[in-house]
Design a protein around this motif. Structure first.
Motif, PDB file in Angstrom:
ATOM      1  N   ASP A 136       0.820  -1.216   0.000  1.00 52.15           N
ATOM      2  CA  ASP A 136       0.000   0.000   0.000  1.00 52.15           C
ATOM      3  C   ASP A 136       0.852   1.262   0.000  1.00 52.15           C
ATOM      4  OD1 ASP A 136      -2.792  -1.223   0.570  1.00 52.15           O
ATOM      5  OD2 ASP A 136      -1.455  -2.193   2.011  1.00 52.15           O
ATOM      6  N   ALA A 137       2.028   1.171   0.651  1.00 54.47           N
ATOM      7  CA  ALA A 137       2.888   2.353   0.763  1.00 54.47           C
ATOM      8  C   ALA A 137       4.338   1.919   0.582  1.00 54.47           C
ATOM      9  CB  ALA A 137       2.703   3.005   2.130  1.00 54.47           C
ATOM     10  N   TRP A 138       5.044   2.609  -0.289  1.00 51.33           N
ATOM     11  CA  TRP A 138       6.455   2.304  -0.551  1.00 51.33           C
ATOM     12  C   TRP A 138       7.343   3.385   0.063  1.00 51.33           C
ATOM     13  CZ3 TRP A 138       7.713  -2.155  -3.198  1.00 51.33           C
ATOM     14  CH2 TRP A 138       6.688  -2.764  -3.947  1.00 51.33           C
ATOM     15  N   ASP A 139       8.294   2.991   0.908  1.00 53.81           N
ATOM     16  CA  ASP A 139       9.363   3.911   1.264  1.00 53.81           C
ATOM     17  C   ASP A 139      10.344   3.844   0.094  1.00 53.81           C
ATOM     18  OD1 ASP A 139       8.308   4.693   3.662  1.00 53.81           O
ATOM     19  OD2 ASP A 139       9.472   3.274   4.862  1.00 53.81           O
ATOM     20  N   ALA A 184      -1.204   2.713  -4.943  1.00 55.49           N
ATOM     21  CA  ALA A 184      -0.132   2.630  -3.947  1.00 55.49           C
ATOM     22  C   ALA A 184       0.501   4.008  -3.792  1.00 55.49           C
ATOM     23  CB  ALA A 184       0.909   1.611  -4.388  1.00 55.49           C
ATOM     24  N   LYS A 185       0.905   4.313  -2.556  1.00 53.97           N
ATOM     25  CA  LYS A 185       1.479   5.647  -2.298  1.00 53.97           C
ATOM     26  C   LYS A 185       2.981   5.591  -2.112  1.00 53.97           C
ATOM     27  CE  LYS A 185      -2.605   7.914  -0.495  1.00 53.97           C
ATOM     28  NZ  LYS A 185      -3.222   8.546   0.682  1.00 53.97           N
ATOM     29  N   LEU A 186       3.647   6.618  -2.635  1.00 50.30           N
ATOM     30  CA  LEU A 186       5.119   6.663  -2.648  1.00 50.30           C
ATOM     31  C   LEU A 186       5.647   7.697  -1.644  1.00 50.30           C
ATOM     32  CD1 LEU A 186       4.527   4.969  -5.110  1.00 50.30           C
ATOM     33  CD2 LEU A 186       5.957   6.502  -6.480  1.00 50.30           C
ATOM     34  N   PHE A 187       6.521   7.236  -0.745  1.00 55.60           N
ATOM     35  CA  PHE A 187       6.994   8.087   0.353  1.00 55.60           C
ATOM     36  C   PHE A 187       8.492   8.365   0.318  1.00 55.60           C
ATOM     37  CE2 PHE A 187       2.932   6.718   1.742  1.00 55.60           C
ATOM     38  CZ  PHE A 187       2.443   7.791   2.474  1.00 55.60           C
ATOM     39  N   ILE A 188       8.810   9.575   0.775  1.00 56.18           N
ATOM     40  CA  ILE A 188      10.184   9.921   1.114  1.00 56.18           C
ATOM     41  C   ILE A 188      10.226   9.910   2.640  1.00 56.18           C
ATOM     42  CG2 ILE A 188       9.676  12.431   0.923  1.00 56.18           C
ATOM     43  CD1 ILE A 188      12.597  12.773  -0.071  1.00 56.18           C
ATOM     44  N   ASN A 189      11.117   9.099   3.214  1.00 56.07           N
ATOM     45  CA  ASN A 189      11.061   8.795   4.650  1.00 56.07           C
ATOM     46  C   ASN A 189      12.302   9.345   5.355  1.00 56.07           C
ATOM     47  OD1 ASN A 189       9.585   7.202   6.686  1.00 56.07           O
ATOM     48  ND2 ASN A 189      11.398   5.880   6.735  1.00 56.07           N
ATOM     49  N   ASP A 190      12.123   9.869   6.578  1.00 52.02           N
ATOM     50  CA  ASP A 190      13.296  10.382   7.293  1.00 52.02           C
ATOM     51  C   ASP A 190      12.986  10.562   8.778  1.00 52.02           C
ATOM     52  OD1 ASP A 190      15.928  11.459   7.684  1.00 52.02           O
ATOM     53  OD2 ASP A 190      15.819  12.361   5.686  1.00 52.02           O
ATOM     54  N   TYR A 191      14.054  10.774   9.562  1.00 52.07           N
ATOM     55  CA  TYR A 191      13.878  11.045  11.001  1.00 52.07           C
ATOM     56  C   TYR A 191      14.104  12.528  11.293  1.00 52.07           C
ATOM     57  CZ  TYR A 191      19.015  10.658  11.034  1.00 52.07           C
ATOM     58  OH  TYR A 191      20.357  10.811  10.774  1.00 52.07           O
ATOM     59  N   ASN A 192      13.678  12.960  12.464  1.00 56.03           N
ATOM     60  CA  ASN A 192      13.803  14.366  12.882  1.00 56.03           C
ATOM     61  C   ASN A 192      13.157  15.339  11.898  1.00 56.03           C
ATOM     62  OD1 ASN A 192      15.272  13.154  14.850  1.00 56.03           O
ATOM     63  ND2 ASN A 192      17.193  14.198  14.483  1.00 56.03           N
TER      64      ASN A 192
END
Ligand code: XIL
Length: 351
Positions: A136-139, A184-192
């Motif tokens: 459903d969601a891609w990092d 499907a949703k496409l994500f840019i993933n990160d911390y802080n």
């Protein structure tokens, strides 16, 4: 029997957990099925595990998680197609087996870049094609921002960046979009992502990519947070900023560490944690956090914990590193025996 987490938040968003394949069985599997309706692989879908050598794909462990999601009707997040960590070295070696980053000849550098982007495309195409119907969601890319980088855009100077600039990010999103399911949703993933300057670097990067027509659907906020940091106000501001760009938001790796802010001595084991009273401060944090997520639930489409219960958390390794080998953390709402913690009651809004 206490109310399942997923039931409490069914009108707002799915509640997910990161898992290793061994946790699909036994007590872990039971808790997973009862409390969570979304899953993600803690490690087995990372590049080093999926394609350890060029052309040698290993889907065995990843398949187990995909199968579990399917059988139990859970949402599935894929983590992660591209990252600077847990990626095998072969990606970045040229035809002679030399590190591409060391190449000085401009023409050869250009050829190396093409090779790397082709490898990226093959990696993504192979995986996305295989799992397209389930994910459903891609990092798509993970941790591309580094506020300490020497460039003025806060772009992490990983090998990906050194060899391709930001082209690897564009190529990754375009390739994923090409082969993924339409919804499907496409994500840019990160911390802080809550705090400046990282939040602003991320904002500027996604805005720039969107202006170029790069198909990004949302920002994944890892949310490896502490009891007193970051603030609820910064967290709200961050979600609203990205929503303002028309983007979706997901909380992708939530854990609330007992360490960091406010400061505390190290706990050697769970009994020391219990005796400290710290779990009540954590509970108050969970209360405020989920109140915020609920307030913003039209802008947040998934909330995933980076684990199931306090028996298994990557933060234990970090606690040990900081404290000369002794250290236990307890970041979740279930204790090491899968009993509910004060954080559970506060997250569920019991008074
Ligand atoms: C961590 C895993 O939890 C550990 O088991 C592994 O040793 C290292 O990676 N940000 C991410 C995750 O995006 O992939 C990381 O997971 C935690 C930090």
């Amino acid at each position: 029997e206490v109310t399942p987490l997923e039931k409490r938040y069914e009108d707002s968003f799915p509640i997910g957990a990161a898992v290793e394949p061994y946790q699909l069985e036994g007590i872990h599997g039971e808790v997973l099925k009862r409390h969570y309706n979304s899953i993600v692989a803690e490690n087995v879908m990372k590049p080093i595990n999926i394609q350890p050598q060029e052309g040698n794909f290993n889907f065995e462990e990843a398949d187990k998680i995909v199968q579990f999601a399917k059988e139990n009707d859970m949402d599935l997040r894929f983590h992660t197609l591209v990252w600077h960590s847990q990626v095998p070295e072969w990606f970045f070696l040229d035809g002679e087996g030399n590190p591409m980053v060391d190449e000085t000849d401009p023409e050869q550098r250009e050829r190396n870049k093409e090779i790397l982007l082709e490898r990226l495309e093959t990696h993504i195409k192979t995986i996305v094609t295989r799992y397209k119907d389930e994910v459903d969601a891609w990092d798509v890319v993970n941790e591309t921002i580094d506020p300490y980088a020497s460039n003025d855009r806060g772009l992490r100077e990983s090998k990906w960046y050194q060899i391709t600039g930001t082209d690897y990010i564009k190529k990754a999103f375009e390739t994923t979009r090409k082969y993924a399911a339409e919804d499907a949703k496409l994500f840019i993933n990160d911390y802080n992502t809550e705090v400046e300057p990282k939040r602003d670097y991320m904002y500027d990067l996604v805005k720039d990519l969107l202006d170029q027509g790069v198909p990004i659907d949302g920002v994944g906020h890892q949310a490896h947070i502490q009891i007193g940091w970051p603030s609820i106000e910064d967290t709200r501001e961050s979600i609203n900023m990205f929503a303002g760009l028309g983007l979706d938001n997901q909380i992708t790796e939530l854990d609330v560490s007992l360490y960091g802010w406010p400061p505390t001595p190290a706990f050697a084991n769970y009994d020391e944690i219990l005796a400290s009273g710290r779990l009540f401060d954590q509970a108050e944090r969970y209360n405020q956090l989920f109140e915020l997520y609920e307030e913003l639930d039209d802008k947040i489409s998934n909330v995933t914990f980076w684990g199931i219960a306090d028996d298994h958390t990557w933060l234990d390794d970090r606690a040990e590193d900081y404290n000369n080998g002794v250290g236990k953390d307890a970041p979740f709402v279930f204790d090491p025996n899968f009993n509910v913690k004060p954080s559970y009651w506060e997250m569920m809004d019991y008074d």
